[in-house]
Design an enzyme around this catalytic site. Structure first.
Site, short mmCIF file in Angstrom:
data_model
loop_
_atom_site.label_atom_id
_atom_site.label_comp_id
_atom_site.label_asym_id
_atom_site.label_seq_id
_atom_site.Cartn_x
_atom_site.Cartn_y
_atom_site.Cartn_z
N ASP A 49 79.13 109.60 56.57
CA ASP A 49 77.77 110.10 56.81
C ASP A 49 77.76 110.68 58.22
O ASP A 49 78.12 111.84 58.43
CB ASP A 49 76.81 108.92 56.64
CG ASP A 49 75.40 109.35 56.34
OD1 ASP A 49 74.97 110.35 56.92
OD2 ASP A 49 74.72 108.70 55.54
N VAL A 92 71.77 109.27 48.82
CA VAL A 92 72.61 109.13 47.64
C VAL A 92 72.92 107.67 47.31
O VAL A 92 73.02 106.82 48.19
CB VAL A 92 73.94 109.92 47.78
CG1 VAL A 92 73.70 111.40 47.63
CG2 VAL A 92 74.64 109.63 49.10
N GLU A 144 87.07 104.82 51.98
CA GLU A 144 85.62 104.70 52.16
C GLU A 144 84.87 105.36 51.01
O GLU A 144 85.39 106.29 50.37
CB GLU A 144 85.20 105.39 53.46
CG GLU A 144 85.10 104.48 54.66
CD GLU A 144 83.86 103.58 54.63
OE1 GLU A 144 83.31 103.31 53.54
OE2 GLU A 144 83.44 103.13 55.71
N ASP A 172 74.61 102.13 48.02
CA ASP A 172 73.41 101.35 47.68
C ASP A 172 72.15 101.88 48.36
O ASP A 172 72.20 102.61 49.35
CB ASP A 172 73.59 99.90 48.12
CG ASP A 172 73.49 99.73 49.62
OD1 ASP A 172 74.22 100.44 50.35
OD2 ASP A 172 72.68 98.91 50.08
N LYS A 186 79.20 113.93 54.04
CA LYS A 186 78.01 114.76 54.27
C LYS A 186 78.23 115.62 55.51
O LYS A 186 77.95 115.17 56.62
CB LYS A 186 76.79 113.87 54.52
CG LYS A 186 76.24 113.13 53.32
CD LYS A 186 75.01 112.35 53.78
CE LYS A 186 74.33 111.63 52.67
NZ LYS A 186 73.20 110.81 53.21
N LYS A 192 80.88 97.06 51.72
CA LYS A 192 81.05 96.82 50.31
C LYS A 192 81.19 98.12 49.53
O LYS A 192 81.63 98.14 48.38
CB LYS A 192 79.82 96.08 49.75
CG LYS A 192 79.45 94.83 50.48
CD LYS A 192 78.10 94.30 49.97
CE LYS A 192 77.59 93.25 50.93
NZ LYS A 192 76.18 92.94 50.69
N GLY A 193 80.77 99.21 50.15
CA GLY A 193 80.65 100.47 49.43
C GLY A 193 81.93 100.96 48.77
O GLY A 193 81.88 101.64 47.76
C1 PRP Z 1 78.32 102.85 54.63
C2 PRP Z 1 79.68 103.39 54.21
C3 PRP Z 1 80.37 103.60 55.52
C4 PRP Z 1 79.25 103.96 56.45
C5 PRP Z 1 79.25 105.43 56.63
O1 PRP Z 1 78.41 101.50 54.81
O2 PRP Z 1 80.36 102.51 53.37
O3 PRP Z 1 81.02 102.42 55.95
O4 PRP Z 1 78.03 103.54 55.85
O5 PRP Z 1 78.23 105.85 57.49
P1 PRP Z 1 78.52 106.56 58.88
O6 PRP Z 1 79.50 107.68 58.62
O7 PRP Z 1 77.15 107.09 59.28
O8 PRP Z 1 79.02 105.58 59.87
P2 PRP Z 1 77.14 100.55 55.02
O9 PRP Z 1 77.01 100.20 56.46
O10 PRP Z 1 75.95 101.16 54.35
O11 PRP Z 1 77.60 99.21 54.29
P3 PRP Z 1 78.02 98.99 52.76
O12 PRP Z 1 79.36 99.65 52.58
O13 PRP Z 1 78.11 97.51 52.65
O14 PRP Z 1 76.95 99.60 51.89
#
Ligand code: PRP
Length: 192
Positions: free
Chosen positions: A107, A157, A103, A163, A135, A47-48
């Site tokens: 991370d 963050v 995206e 979120d 990051k 969803k991000g």
């Molecule tokens: C977050 C973000 C990426 C992922 C990045 O999604 O939107 O998809 O984490 O992290 P990574 O580089 O360590 O793989 P999340 O799984 O938190 O879901 P969301 O988008 O629904 O918040």
């Protein structure tokens, strides 16, 4: 929602709404130039990515199609695992298409590393990545990102789609969460 609505839960603003707007416009200009005359499909990762997709799509001048994927990157635990499950796949057949994955954050890079491999197996003409923030200190797998907004420290963050426990996505800026909210020390390799 804004900083005042967060009270003590906000540690500090990292990237302001204005800075985000300016950067997204700048990235959109590059994408316009790079994809001029081509048929671009932008893919938001739910969803991000909703905020950056909405802003980027409106800042672009090239016509684009928009599609969405939802993936769960972390299995049952909170730590980055690299285990990716597709919760919602694309509606579009991307064979022969130019695809730009959008995206909110890179991370560890594990989600995108898996996702790009998955999309490439569908024989698109190209797959590139655009991320609002990255990051560098948390990265575990190298990711070739064509468009990146900001490199940020490895802190917890929130905002602009990001979120904590599904909250704070609707902040217009990106900020750091006060450690008392999540019981951490500010540095994290855990899921935001
Ligand atoms: C977050 C973000 C990426 C992922 C990045 O999604 O939107 O998809 O984490 O992290 P990574 O580089 O360590 O793989 P999340 O799984 O938190 O879901 P969301 O988008 O629904 O918040």
């Amino acid at each position: 929602m804004d900083a005042a609505d967060m009270g003590r839960d906000l540690e500090r603003v990292l990237i302001t709404e204005d800075e985000l707007r300016t950067k997204i416009k700048e990235i959109a200009g590059k994408i316009d130039a790079d994809y001029a005359g081509r048929d671009l499909l932008i893919v938001g990762v739910l969803k991000g990515a909703v905020m950056v997709m909405a802003d980027l799509a409106r800042a672009l001048r090239v016509p684009v199609e928009m599609d969405w994927m939802a993936v769960s990157s972390y299995g049952a635990g909170t730590k980055t695992s690299g285990v990716v499950r597709v919760l919602k796949d694309l509606d579009t057949d991307i064979a022969g298409r130019d695809v730009l994955v959008v995206e909110d954050i890179i991370d560890s890079g594990l989600t995108l590393s898996w996702l790009v491999r998955n999309l490439r197996s569908r024989n698109p003409a190209s797959v590139e990545i655009c991320a609002a923030v990255r990051k560098p200190d948390a990265i575990k797998v190298p990711i070739d990102v064509k468009y990146v907004g900001f490199d940020i420290p490895n802190e917890f963050v929130i905002g602009y789609g990001l979120d904590y426990a599904e909250r704070y996505r609707n902040l217009p800026f990106i900020g750091t969460l006060a450690p008392h909210v999540y019981g951490g020390d500010g540095k994290t390799t855990e899921k935001r």
